[in-house]
Design a protein around this motif. Structure first.
Motif, PDB file in Angstrom:
ATOM      1  N   ALA A 128       0.778  -1.408  -0.026  1.00  0.00           N
ATOM      2  CA  ALA A 128      -0.094  -0.109  -0.116  1.00  0.00           C
ATOM      3  C   ALA A 128       0.842   1.381   0.158  1.00  0.00           C
ATOM      4  N   GLY A 170       3.440   1.504  -1.715  1.00  0.00           N
ATOM      5  CA  GLY A 170       4.024   1.576  -2.759  1.00  0.00           C
ATOM      6  C   GLY A 170       5.211   0.713  -3.218  1.00  0.00           C
ATOM      7  N   ALA A 171       5.216  -0.352  -2.243  1.00  0.00           N
ATOM      8  CA  ALA A 171       6.602  -1.249  -2.640  1.00  0.00           C
ATOM      9  C   ALA A 171       6.241  -2.134  -3.769  1.00  0.00           C
ATOM     10  N   THR A 172       7.044  -2.638  -4.529  1.00  0.00           N
ATOM     11  CA  THR A 172       6.764  -3.436  -5.636  1.00  0.00           C
ATOM     12  C   THR A 172       6.910  -5.004  -5.368  1.00  0.00           C
ATOM     13  N   HIS A 199      -4.011  -8.405  -3.461  1.00  0.00           N
ATOM     14  CA  HIS A 199      -4.232  -6.876  -3.207  1.00  0.00           C
ATOM     15  C   HIS A 199      -3.887  -6.417  -1.929  1.00  0.00           C
ATOM     16  N   PRO A 200      -3.314  -5.255  -1.610  1.00  0.00           N
ATOM     17  CA  PRO A 200      -3.014  -5.008  -0.485  1.00  0.00           C
ATOM     18  C   PRO A 200      -4.225  -4.857   0.657  1.00  0.00           C
ATOM     19  N   ALA A 201      -5.481  -4.433   0.110  1.00  0.00           N
ATOM     20  CA  ALA A 201      -6.467  -4.355   1.121  1.00  0.00           C
ATOM     21  C   ALA A 201      -6.627  -5.687   1.578  1.00  0.00           C
ATOM     22  N   SER A 256     -10.611   2.042  -0.259  1.00  0.00           N
ATOM     23  CA  SER A 256      -9.408   1.326  -0.789  1.00  0.00           C
ATOM     24  C   SER A 256      -9.533   1.130  -2.111  1.00  0.00           C
ATOM     25  N   LEU A 313      -6.386   2.475  -4.750  1.00  0.00           N
ATOM     26  CA  LEU A 313      -5.682   1.362  -5.535  1.00  0.00           C
ATOM     27  C   LEU A 313      -5.234   0.303  -4.777  1.00  0.00           C
ATOM     28  N   LEU A 314      -5.934   0.036  -3.726  1.00  0.00           N
ATOM     29  CA  LEU A 314      -5.518  -1.088  -2.680  1.00  0.00           C
ATOM     30  C   LEU A 314      -6.168  -2.274  -3.012  1.00  0.00           C
ATOM     31  N   ASP A 315      -7.435  -1.990  -3.646  1.00  0.00           N
ATOM     32  CA  ASP A 315      -8.345  -3.384  -4.067  1.00  0.00           C
ATOM     33  C   ASP A 315      -9.210  -2.783  -5.148  1.00  0.00           C
ATOM     34  N   GLU A 316      -9.698  -3.909  -5.856  1.00  0.00           N
ATOM     35  CA  GLU A 316     -10.373  -3.949  -7.197  1.00  0.00           C
ATOM     36  C   GLU A 316     -11.874  -3.958  -6.980  1.00  0.00           C
ATOM     37  N   ALA A 370       2.246   0.424  -8.201  1.00  0.00           N
ATOM     38  CA  ALA A 370       3.174   0.659  -6.899  1.00  0.00           C
ATOM     39  C   ALA A 370       3.512   2.171  -6.885  1.00  0.00           C
ATOM     40  N   ARG A 421       0.698   4.744  -5.797  1.00  0.00           N
ATOM     41  CA  ARG A 421       0.520   4.319  -4.489  1.00  0.00           C
ATOM     42  C   ARG A 421       1.517   4.987  -3.592  1.00  0.00           C
ATOM     43  N   PHE A 460      -2.541   7.488   2.416  1.00  0.00           N
ATOM     44  CA  PHE A 460      -3.536   6.733   2.937  1.00  0.00           C
ATOM     45  C   PHE A 460      -3.508   6.648   4.226  1.00  0.00           C
ATOM     46  N   PHE A 468      -5.242   4.749   7.327  1.00  0.00           N
ATOM     47  CA  PHE A 468      -5.987   3.523   7.394  1.00  0.00           C
ATOM     48  C   PHE A 468      -6.924   3.724   8.696  1.00  0.00           C
TER      49      PHE A 468
END
Ligand code: ATP
Ligand code: MG
Lengths: 399, 243
Positions: A314, A316-318, A391-393, B71, B75-78, B100, B103, B109, B111
């Motif tokens: 989240a 921004g790490a690849t 996904h990060p979430a 989220s 861009l943390l979830d689709e 990445a 983000r 963000f 949380f």
């Protein structure tokens, strides 16, 4: 990034200490198992130092209350030698290769003491029958009849311990504990040096050996004469029978047993393979166990950190940055474990615990190190790769 | 920056300027959570446009899908279906690596449940987004993290670990972390939920200030008073926008 990595490792020291000890123990087990298997494997693949193919051994027995006069024995040998298909005949002592009979002692030369070495009593034709490989000098022969000392041939390893890099030919040495006034004929004079031999079994190491020339002897009181015979390739039962008949033709009371040395070897191998295979099996279980254990611990450790992976994603790490981080952490932690393991492992060659050449221990260390690094790299890479792919979430929710 | 400790009455609310070009555009967003026993529709037919420089607040009862929406915007979830565009480009068209980078650089963000790394100090946590930003050295990272922590009033706690902080302090670390990256968009999920009213006001003022400097902000809140100070208030109910 490197600072961050070390900070993280330091801050997680309690977890990492556990990992380090798990890796340490895995390393030690892999080292022990690796060293053992490498030792057996290397021995198995090493040359025997003599040619056991097409060699037969005869046990000629005089029978109860019978004598074995020298003249008759010589006649037997002469007639067997004359048979077509027989290349060479030689007299030897009863501690033949690959059978459960040994005769050992230690020797010394100017304060240098040998390990327990095999002693064989043989005649002048033995080297030719057994295909021993001469490195220096010559096999003893008729020319040694006048010698004041017992002419002997020694193997290269025995030569190294007794004489080091000095010349060995013509040197005179004796038992490790000779009596107070030892006679010259009880001392040994080196006429030749042959390659190391492995005459015990296929998995055994080379054992220092010495061949003593049978003195002009009287065989009358012998019960058994042990004879080795090199035969032409392809010789079989027909020649065996012919040999038995020939011996019986000289003297009706004597009996002969013909054995094939290569069969003795295979027979002995069946005995030795039981403990070797047992050890290999136990080793295999140990290796699988250690691998699974290490896998489990590392996997658990990383899956515990899915939320952290999600957060880093989240931020921004690849995915590859995450894998690199975990690989880096595991590399440092494994190295700590491996270094501790190495410190223990090198004590074995340093203290000479098991009388193995250091190269086997070093190979064991290398094998254990490679295995540990492979497992930890896989365990660091694969779960972090998986976690970085979601996904990060989703990863974040798992706290 | 302005004095964030000034009395509340004198502080201006966000000016109701015309919204700039859309930065975030959501069309027909659906989000369905599928578990073994039950299917939850968290978002249903959401259409939303966030303009550049806007300060939008989102309100709604618990469980109505606010965090889910944030989220997806971050861009943390689709979404299960629907389209999102960031700067006019569909998010699906971005590669993993580009996502990445987005983000990291574009979005900050905050949380709802902070999500701090317990094995890292407060300072290291705040440095985290900068760690993944190329071209930012260690010294600059530390300076920016210190500055961000200073803004949320946590300078004396930089070497603490999250486990040693109160809930409100952790929330402020999470805010500082979002600020340290100086993102163009801040998505804050109840950023003042755990703060007393004075501290809550201060954080809101901080966000208002950032907004005046050009940062686009979307904030989820349960505080009507706070929501009224933002340019636009969106109300959610059961996964749908109601106003
Ligand atoms: N991973 C998940 N699996 C299943 N259902 C989920 C999941 N995440 C969220 N939900 C459901 O989606 C709905 C919306 O959740 P969300 O967290 O967006 O609500 P919220 O508006 O942020 O609530 P709150 O104000 O309490 O934070 C809830 O009914 C929740 O139970
Ligand atoms: Mg929420």
């Amino acid at each position: 990034m490197l600072r961050h990595l070390f900070k993280l490792i330091w801050n997680r020291k309690r977890n990492n200490l556990l990992l380090v000890s798990e890796i340490f123990f895995s390393f030690v087990v892999l080292f022990a198992v690796g060293t053992m298997l490498i030792t057996f494997g290397t021995n198995f693949l090493a040359p025997h130092g003599f040619d056991y193919q097409q060699v037969w051994r005869l046990e000629i027995r005089a029978g109860q209350n019978e004598t074995m006069p020298r003249t008759e024995l010589d006649e037997v040998l002469r007639q067997v030698q004359a048979l077509p298909g027989v290349r060479q005949v030689a007299l030897a002592s009863d501690n033949m290769p690959f059978i459960f009979r040994t005769n050992t002692s230690a020797f010394s030369y100017q304060g240098r003491k040998s390990e327990q070495s095999n002693i064989y009593d043989t005649d002048d034709h033995y080297a030719q029958v057994m295909g021993l490989q001469l490195r220096e000098g010559r096999w003893f022969a008729k020319a040694d009849d006048g010698s004041h000392h017992r002419p002997v041939v020694i193997s290269q390893d025995l030569r190294q311990t007794l004489f080091g890099n000095e010349p060995a030919l013509g040197k005179i040495f004796s038992w490790a504990e000779p009596g107070p006034d030892i006679k010259p004929e009880d001392q040994f004079q080196v006429t030749g040096v042959v390659d190391n031999v492995r005459m015990e079994n296929d998995f055994g190491p080379a054992v220092p050996s010495m061949w003593i020339r049978l003195l002009p002897f009287d065989s009358t009181r012998w019960e058994t004469a042990n004879v080795v015979v090199r035969v032409a390739p392809g010789s079989g039962g027909e020649l065996q029978e012919k040999i038995a008949r020939t011996v019986a033709g000289v003297t009706r009371q004597w009996t002969t047993m013909v054995r094939v040395v290569d069969e003795d070897r295979l027979h002995k191998r069946r005995y030795t393979i039981v403990p070797v295979a047992g050890l290999a099996l136990v080793s295999l279980f140990l290796i699988v166990n250690v691998a699974l254990g290490l896998f489990g611990v590392l996997w658990y450790n990383i899956s515990q950190r899915r939320a952290e992976i999600g957060l880093r994603r989240a931020m921004g790490a690849t995915g590859s940055a995450i894998s690199r981080q975990f690989l880096g952490e595991m590399l440092v932690v494994s190295t700590l474990g491996v270094v501790l393991g190495c410190l223990l492992a090198v004590q074995f060659p340093l203290l000479g615990v098991f009388d193995l050449p250091p190269k086997f221990y070093l190979a064991g260390i290398a094998v254990a190190g490679v295995a540990v690094y492979l497992i930890t790299a896989l365990c660091a890479f694969y779960p972090s790769r998986l976690a970085a792919g979601i996904h990060p979430a989703v990863a974040l929710r798992e706290e | 920056m302005e004095n964030i400790l000034a009395p509340a009455e004198t502080r201006p609310a966000a000016p109701r300027l015309p919204a700039g070009p859309p930065v975030l555009q959501l069309r027909n967003i659906e989000k369905v959570y599928q578990t073994k026993t039950i299917e939850t529709v968290a978002l249903h037919q959401v259409n939303l446009t966030i303009g550049k420089g806007e300060f939008v607040s989102i309100m709604g009862p618990s469980g109505c899908g606010k965090s889910t929406l944030l989220s997806i915007m971050g861009l943390l979830d689709e979404p299960t279906s629907g389209e999102i565009e960031l700067d006019g480009r569909p998010v699906q068209s971005y590669s993993d690596r580009e996502l990445a980078a987005l983000r990291n650089q574009k979005i900050g963000f905050v949380f709802q449940s902070y999500h701090l790394i317990n094995d890292l100090s407060v300072l290291d946590n705040v440095e985290l987004p900068l760690l993944y930003r190329p071209g930012v050295g260690g010294k600059e990272r530390r300076e920016r993290a210190y500055a961000a922590l200073d803004k949320v009033g946590l300078s004396p706690r930089t070497s603490h670990f999250p486990g040693q902080l109160s809930g409100g302090q952790r929330q402020r670390v999470a805010i500082a972390r979002a600020l340290a990256g100086r993102p163009e968009i801040i998505l804050a999920d109840e950023p003042t939920g755990n703060l007393d009213s004075v501290m809550g006001e201060e954080i809101l003022d901080l966000l208002l200030h950032l907004n005046r400097e050009g940062t686009t902000i979307v904030m989820v809140t349960h505080d009507e008073q706070q929501a009224l100070k933002t340019q636009r208030l969106i109300r959610f109910f059961d996964g749908s926008q109601v106003s």
